[in-house]
Design a protein around this motif. Sequence first.
Motif, short mmCIF file in Angstrom:
data_model
loop_
_atom_site.label_atom_id
_atom_site.label_comp_id
_atom_site.label_asym_id
_atom_site.label_seq_id
_atom_site.Cartn_x
_atom_site.Cartn_y
_atom_site.Cartn_z
N SER A 1 -0.57 7.15 3.79
CA SER A 1 0.32 5.96 3.95
C SER A 1 -0.11 4.73 3.28
O SER A 1 0.90 3.89 2.67
N CYS B 1 4.31 10.02 7.75
CA CYS B 1 4.85 9.48 8.85
C CYS B 1 5.56 10.78 9.78
O CYS B 1 5.52 10.82 11.11
N THR C 1 2.56 4.46 10.05
CA THR C 1 1.83 5.65 10.56
C THR C 1 1.32 5.38 11.92
O THR C 1 1.46 6.47 13.04
N ILE D 1 5.56 6.79 1.96
CA ILE D 1 5.04 7.05 3.33
C ILE D 1 5.75 8.11 4.36
O ILE D 1 5.15 8.15 5.28
#
Length: 625
Positions: free
Chosen positions: A420, A401, A261, A397
């Motif tokens: 995340s 992202c 992230t 995730i």
Amino acid sequence: MPAPPSPYKARKKRKRDSPPTTSSNELATSDKKAGAQSPAFPLVAFFWPARRNTSQWVILPLVLMVIGLFRWCAGLWGYSGFQTPPMHGDYEAQRHWMEITTQLPISAWYFYDLQYWGLDYPPLTAYHSWLLGKIGSLFNSSWFALYTSRGIEEQLLKVYMRATVIVSEYVVYIPAAIIFNRKLAQQQGVSKWESSIALAAILMQPATILTDHAHFQYNTVMLGFVVASMSSLLSDRYMWACVFFVSALCFKQMALYYAPTMFAYLVGVCLLPKLHVGRFVGIATVTILSFALIFAPLLLGSVYDSYRGISPPFDITDREVNPLFSQLLPYLDFNSYLYSLSLQFTQSVHRIFPFARGLFEDKVANVWCAIHTVHKLNTYPIPLLQRVSLLATIVAILPACMTISTSPRKELMPWALASSAWGFFLCSFQVHEKSVLLPLLPMTMMLGVNGGLGGEMRAWVGWANMLAVWTLFPLLKRDELRVPYFVLSLLWAYLMGLPPTSLDLYVGKPARKSGIRLSTSAMHLGFYAMMIGWHFAEAFVETPKGKPDLWVVLNVMVGAAGFGICYLWCTWQLLLRSDILQEWFEFRLKMGTEGKTEEEKRASNPTPNGSKAESMRSGKMPKKS
């Protein structure tokens, strides 16, 4: 002659910060009959006398003294590994690292006696252990004597070790939390009084206190560097954010939960709304230099030890010991400095990332342990499990992202970090129970935003924290920490007005005012009921024969389900607060109206003053025609 004007000018009085009459955090409830206001939940009541003109220089020291008292009291109980030879526990691991870093040359730190708590954290943890070991040796050198100090449980040593945790936290984590909370309050328009309440709630988080100050860890040092990095991002200081985040990674590798992230956000701010080449080069340069500076003492020290003729304490050609270095061995000259550098670097990486271990060691409330209860995963080869775990983690995730890279707004970072970290906790390889502190950190920090102490946010953040500390109970029970567990978790629930101490947030007039959905109330209360019922069953009902871990398995299953809901909620909140859903809706609307006449477009868009996207932006969706 008139007297000359006096050069003295009266100093203007500084405006005291007072809470607004209509608080976005709903901290006050109004009594129409009495014409007065009262605190909405107990933590507000403690700060109620300071809501007008009390200086923050008075409130903050009092908060720090109180939270320090609770931390020290938690340390009066047992700790991980107390009177449990031969390996003892995490307390002995931390003490042993102080022993080997102060008594051995730096080139041997990652090689010495790996079967007995070998060093398996990044170099910054090793330097931290060296510093604490050097200071402790000034009081009593026998505490860290090589080999003979193993398993020592001297009372004064316990006092010193507990003090090191508190001092480390007050040096790194607490200042970072204060600065982040203040900056967030300034940007969100939250009064200092409300910000102080949020800070107290954050610092009284039970899972952090129980893990570091009761069980015994130094997680708050790593978490403090992460908070400092988040604070730097709020001020658009990207270089400092890189320095602090690299420090977090080099203290504990668990900070990798946030790494994708952070990388996605920094790439986003370099590319959007326009290309910033200088910013990109600066971020890359500072990141590389930060890693180099932290690893430099370890690598250069190993070169110097090699120059003095000091060799590692075991056979370096053993592939089982260091498989990374064994692949480079045919290409290296034994007498070159590159040989020592490669050996030390590959050994530290091998110890930091233990891929040779299984999917999980102990029972933890994540996806893999929950699946293992119904389908045994240890029948599959480890490389296959590693690849499946990697793929599942990437999928988990990816929403955070993608969102934060295409919409790089700093107010979205806590949500992206939480999403995340939950994805990593649920799906990644080798997860420990204590790793739940990582997704809890950004979630709990959101108490300081505008509306963070309001009903809905307080309900979700409080529920996640109570569920997390409940999943830690089997670990804490092994350390005889039942009393601090119940005291600290119930105290935090009472202060925040949460079940099981209060149902006002979900039932009655306060619940209707807070705007919590009925489905959310039912789901949260159902989990609270399961947690309470589980404690009674675990305490008074014997497990069936052949199933000694039944209650622990149920804890894992319920916890994994709850954490999955936390992941979905954080991801959904991130998407809602970004422009992605709005842009997607406008795109769909545009694609649906292409080729239509004006009458057909008006028929498909019944809102009188604009498009459905505009209605969505205002929070009101049009009725179906």
